[in-house]
Design a protein around this motif. Structure first.
Motif, PDB file in Angstrom:
ATOM      1  N   VAL A  18      37.047 -29.739   1.821  1.00 47.00           N
ATOM      2  CA  VAL A  18      38.043 -28.755   2.245  1.00 47.00           C
ATOM      3  C   VAL A  18      37.871 -27.471   1.444  1.00 47.00           C
ATOM      4  O   VAL A  18      37.869 -26.363   1.999  1.00 47.00           O
ATOM      5  CB  VAL A  18      39.482 -29.309   2.101  1.00 47.00           C
ATOM      6  N   CYS A  19      37.692 -27.613   0.138  1.00 50.92           N
ATOM      7  CA  CYS A  19      37.489 -26.453  -0.733  1.00 50.92           C
ATOM      8  C   CYS A  19      36.250 -25.666  -0.313  1.00 50.92           C
ATOM      9  O   CYS A  19      36.301 -24.445  -0.141  1.00 50.92           O
ATOM     10  CB  CYS A  19      37.374 -26.913  -2.178  1.00 50.92           C
ATOM     11  N   ALA A  20      35.144 -26.364  -0.131  1.00 52.67           N
ATOM     12  CA  ALA A  20      33.889 -25.705   0.245  1.00 52.67           C
ATOM     13  C   ALA A  20      34.002 -25.027   1.603  1.00 52.67           C
ATOM     14  O   ALA A  20      33.546 -23.882   1.786  1.00 52.67           O
ATOM     15  CB  ALA A  20      32.748 -26.721   0.249  1.00 52.67           C
ATOM     16  N   MET A  21      34.615 -25.690   2.571  1.00 58.32           N
ATOM     17  CA  MET A  21      34.732 -25.124   3.910  1.00 58.32           C
ATOM     18  C   MET A  21      35.671 -23.913   3.912  1.00 58.32           C
ATOM     19  O   MET A  21      35.375 -22.895   4.552  1.00 58.32           O
ATOM     20  CB  MET A  21      35.225 -26.184   4.900  1.00 58.32           C
ATOM     21  N   ALA A  22      36.793 -23.999   3.206  1.00 60.63           N
ATOM     22  CA  ALA A  22      37.729 -22.869   3.147  1.00 60.63           C
ATOM     23  C   ALA A  22      37.061 -21.660   2.500  1.00 60.63           C
ATOM     24  O   ALA A  22      37.178 -20.533   3.001  1.00 60.63           O
ATOM     25  CB  ALA A  22      38.994 -23.259   2.384  1.00 60.63           C
ATOM     26  N   GLN A  23      36.328 -21.885   1.414  1.00 63.12           N
ATOM     27  CA  GLN A  23      35.657 -20.781   0.727  1.00 63.12           C
ATOM     28  C   GLN A  23      34.532 -20.178   1.561  1.00 63.12           C
ATOM     29  O   GLN A  23      34.293 -18.982   1.509  1.00 63.12           O
ATOM     30  CB  GLN A  23      35.131 -21.233  -0.631  1.00 63.12           C
ATOM     31  N   SER A  24      33.828 -20.990   2.320  1.00 62.16           N
ATOM     32  CA  SER A  24      32.726 -20.460   3.128  1.00 62.16           C
ATOM     33  C   SER A  24      33.218 -19.803   4.416  1.00 62.16           C
ATOM     34  O   SER A  24      32.642 -18.824   4.877  1.00 62.16           O
ATOM     35  CB  SER A  24      31.697 -21.550   3.427  1.00 62.16           C
ATOM     36  N   LEU A  25      34.299 -20.333   5.009  1.00 64.34           N
ATOM     37  CA  LEU A  25      34.802 -19.774   6.264  1.00 64.34           C
ATOM     38  C   LEU A  25      35.628 -18.508   6.079  1.00 64.34           C
ATOM     39  O   LEU A  25      35.600 -17.628   6.940  1.00 64.34           O
ATOM     40  CB  LEU A  25      35.652 -20.798   7.005  1.00 64.34           C
ATOM     41  N   SER A  26      36.362 -18.420   4.995  1.00 61.67           N
ATOM     42  CA  SER A  26      37.277 -17.298   4.808  1.00 61.67           C
ATOM     43  C   SER A  26      36.598 -15.940   4.982  1.00 61.67           C
ATOM     44  O   SER A  26      37.066 -15.110   5.766  1.00 61.67           O
ATOM     45  CB  SER A  26      37.996 -17.388   3.466  1.00 61.67           C
ATOM     46  N   PRO A  27      35.471 -15.666   4.309  1.00 53.14           N
ATOM     47  CA  PRO A  27      34.845 -14.354   4.520  1.00 53.14           C
ATOM     48  C   PRO A  27      34.245 -14.186   5.918  1.00 53.14           C
ATOM     49  O   PRO A  27      34.134 -13.061   6.413  1.00 53.14           O
ATOM     50  CB  PRO A  27      33.759 -14.284   3.442  1.00 53.14           C
ATOM     51  N   LEU A  28      33.876 -15.288   6.569  1.00 49.45           N
ATOM     52  CA  LEU A  28      33.288 -15.206   7.901  1.00 49.45           C
ATOM     53  C   LEU A  28      34.309 -14.850   8.980  1.00 49.45           C
ATOM     54  O   LEU A  28      34.013 -14.104   9.907  1.00 49.45           O
ATOM     55  CB  LEU A  28      32.619 -16.533   8.283  1.00 49.45           C
ATOM     56  N   VAL A  29      35.518 -15.410   8.883  1.00 48.11           N
ATOM     57  CA  VAL A  29      36.500 -15.216   9.947  1.00 48.11           C
ATOM     58  C   VAL A  29      37.589 -14.207   9.598  1.00 48.11           C
ATOM     59  O   VAL A  29      38.349 -13.811  10.488  1.00 48.11           O
ATOM     60  CB  VAL A  29      37.143 -16.557  10.383  1.00 48.11           C
ATOM     61  N   SER A  30      37.664 -13.766   8.354  1.00 47.79           N
ATOM     62  CA  SER A  30      38.665 -12.761   7.988  1.00 47.79           C
ATOM     63  C   SER A  30      38.425 -11.498   8.804  1.00 47.79           C
ATOM     64  O   SER A  30      37.293 -11.026   8.905  1.00 47.79           O
ATOM     65  CB  SER A  30      38.608 -12.448   6.497  1.00 47.79           C
ATOM     66  N   GLU A  98      43.203 -14.737   5.744  1.00 48.71           N
ATOM     67  CA  GLU A  98      42.639 -15.590   4.695  1.00 48.71           C
ATOM     68  C   GLU A  98      42.721 -17.058   5.088  1.00 48.71           C
ATOM     69  O   GLU A  98      43.525 -17.446   5.927  1.00 48.71           O
ATOM     70  CB  GLU A  98      43.377 -15.381   3.369  1.00 48.71           C
ATOM     71  N   ILE A  99      41.856 -17.827   4.467  1.00 52.23           N
ATOM     72  CA  ILE A  99      41.903 -19.288   4.585  1.00 52.23           C
ATOM     73  C   ILE A  99      41.911 -19.810   3.160  1.00 52.23           C
ATOM     74  O   ILE A  99      41.007 -19.507   2.373  1.00 52.23           O
ATOM     75  CB  ILE A  99      40.682 -19.845   5.336  1.00 52.23           C
ATOM     76  N   THR A 100      42.939 -20.572   2.810  1.00 50.05           N
ATOM     77  CA  THR A 100      43.050 -21.080   1.449  1.00 50.05           C
ATOM     78  C   THR A 100      43.376 -22.571   1.448  1.00 50.05           C
ATOM     79  O   THR A 100      43.964 -23.094   2.394  1.00 50.05           O
ATOM     80  CB  THR A 100      44.157 -20.353   0.658  1.00 50.05           C
ATOM     81  N   GLN A 101      42.986 -23.215   0.372  1.00 49.43           N
ATOM     82  CA  GLN A 101      43.314 -24.621   0.163  1.00 49.43           C
ATOM     83  C   GLN A 101      44.536 -24.678  -0.742  1.00 49.43           C
ATOM     84  O   GLN A 101      44.656 -23.883  -1.673  1.00 49.43           O
ATOM     85  CB  GLN A 101      42.137 -25.334  -0.494  1.00 49.43           C
ATOM     86  N   VAL A 102      45.444 -25.602  -0.483  1.00 44.98           N
ATOM     87  CA  VAL A 102      46.630 -25.778  -1.313  1.00 44.98           C
ATOM     88  C   VAL A 102      46.251 -26.672  -2.487  1.00 44.98           C
ATOM     89  O   VAL A 102      45.926 -27.849  -2.292  1.00 44.98           O
ATOM     90  CB  VAL A 102      47.792 -26.397  -0.513  1.00 44.98           C
ATOM     91  N   ALA A 103      46.273 -26.088  -3.688  1.00 50.65           N
ATOM     92  CA  ALA A 103      45.875 -26.780  -4.921  1.00 50.65           C
ATOM     93  C   ALA A 103      44.557 -27.514  -4.683  1.00 50.65           C
ATOM     94  O   ALA A 103      43.612 -26.926  -4.203  1.00 50.65           O
ATOM     95  CB  ALA A 103      46.991 -27.699  -5.399  1.00 50.65           C
ATOM     96  N   PHE A 110      45.871 -21.194   7.025  1.00 54.53           N
ATOM     97  CA  PHE A 110      45.294 -20.029   7.681  1.00 54.53           C
ATOM     98  C   PHE A 110      46.376 -18.955   7.688  1.00 54.53           C
ATOM     99  O   PHE A 110      47.394 -19.109   8.362  1.00 54.53           O
ATOM    100  CB  PHE A 110      44.881 -20.359   9.116  1.00 54.53           C
ATOM    101  N   GLY A 111      46.196 -17.891   6.924  1.00 54.23           N
ATOM    102  CA  GLY A 111      47.136 -16.776   6.883  1.00 54.23           C
ATOM    103  C   GLY A 111      46.798 -15.790   7.978  1.00 54.23           C
ATOM    104  O   GLY A 111      45.703 -15.232   8.003  1.00 54.23           O
ATOM    105  N   CYS A 112      47.740 -15.572   8.904  1.00 52.25           N
ATOM    106  CA  CYS A 112      47.490 -14.714  10.069  1.00 52.25           C
ATOM    107  C   CYS A 112      48.524 -13.600  10.131  1.00 52.25           C
ATOM    108  O   CYS A 112      49.713 -13.855   9.998  1.00 52.25           O
ATOM    109  CB  CYS A 112      47.567 -15.530  11.351  1.00 52.25           C
ATOM    110  N   GLY A 113      48.060 -12.362  10.338  1.00 54.52           N
ATOM    111  CA  GLY A 113      48.956 -11.224  10.429  1.00 54.52           C
ATOM    112  C   GLY A 113      49.345 -10.739   9.048  1.00 54.52           C
ATOM    113  O   GLY A 113      48.846 -11.225   8.028  1.00 54.52           O
TER     114      GLY A 113
END
Length: 130
Positions: A18-30, A98-103, A110-113
């Motif tokens: 989850v951590c790896a996917m959130a970190q890799s996807l966030s810059p791609l889809v932001s 943004e896409i972030t992992q909780v702890a 997924f933060g939208c808007g």
């Protein structure tokens, strides 16, 4: 089958996945906007993402299991579920910020808007019963 090929395929994301996917996807889809939301089945959703002068992206979210970009066009239901309609109502045309992992949990946000129009899509990647 030889002894070395008895590997089992991963069926669920670990906290590290989850951590790896959130970190890799966030810059791609932001910066991409959610153009539409489709339900593949009661636990799997596809978010169609668009951005001017960029290719369209499809983000697959399977509740309790995984989330990732895909190029595979899945069959969508003829009539969207009530939950899908609710997601469309609140998320359609919102920009993913943004896409972030909780702890270190298997929970991704997924933060939208922005501002008062900001919404959060919270996806729990826990097995049934947890």
């Amino acid at each position: 089958m030889s002894k070395g090929n008895n590997r089992q395929l991963k069926t669920r994301f670990s906290s590290l996945d989850v951590c790896a996917m959130a970190q890799s996807l966030s810059p791609l889809v932001s910066g991409y906007r959610i153009a539409n939301v489709y339900d593949v089945n009661p636990r799997t959703y596809v978010l169609k993402l668009t951005k001017p002068d960029s290719p369209k992206l499809l983000l697959l979210i399977e509740s309790g299991v995984r989330f990732h970009l895909t190029q595979y066009a899945r069959d969508k239901g003829d009539i969207p579920s009530g939950f899908t309609m609710k997601l469309r109502k609140h998320l359609k045309s919102k920009r993913i910020e943004e896409i972030t992992q909780v702890a270190s949990d298997r929970v991704v946000v997924f933060g939208c808007g922005s501002g008062e129009a900001r919404y959060h899509l919270i996806v729990e990647l826990y097995d049934k019963g947890n």
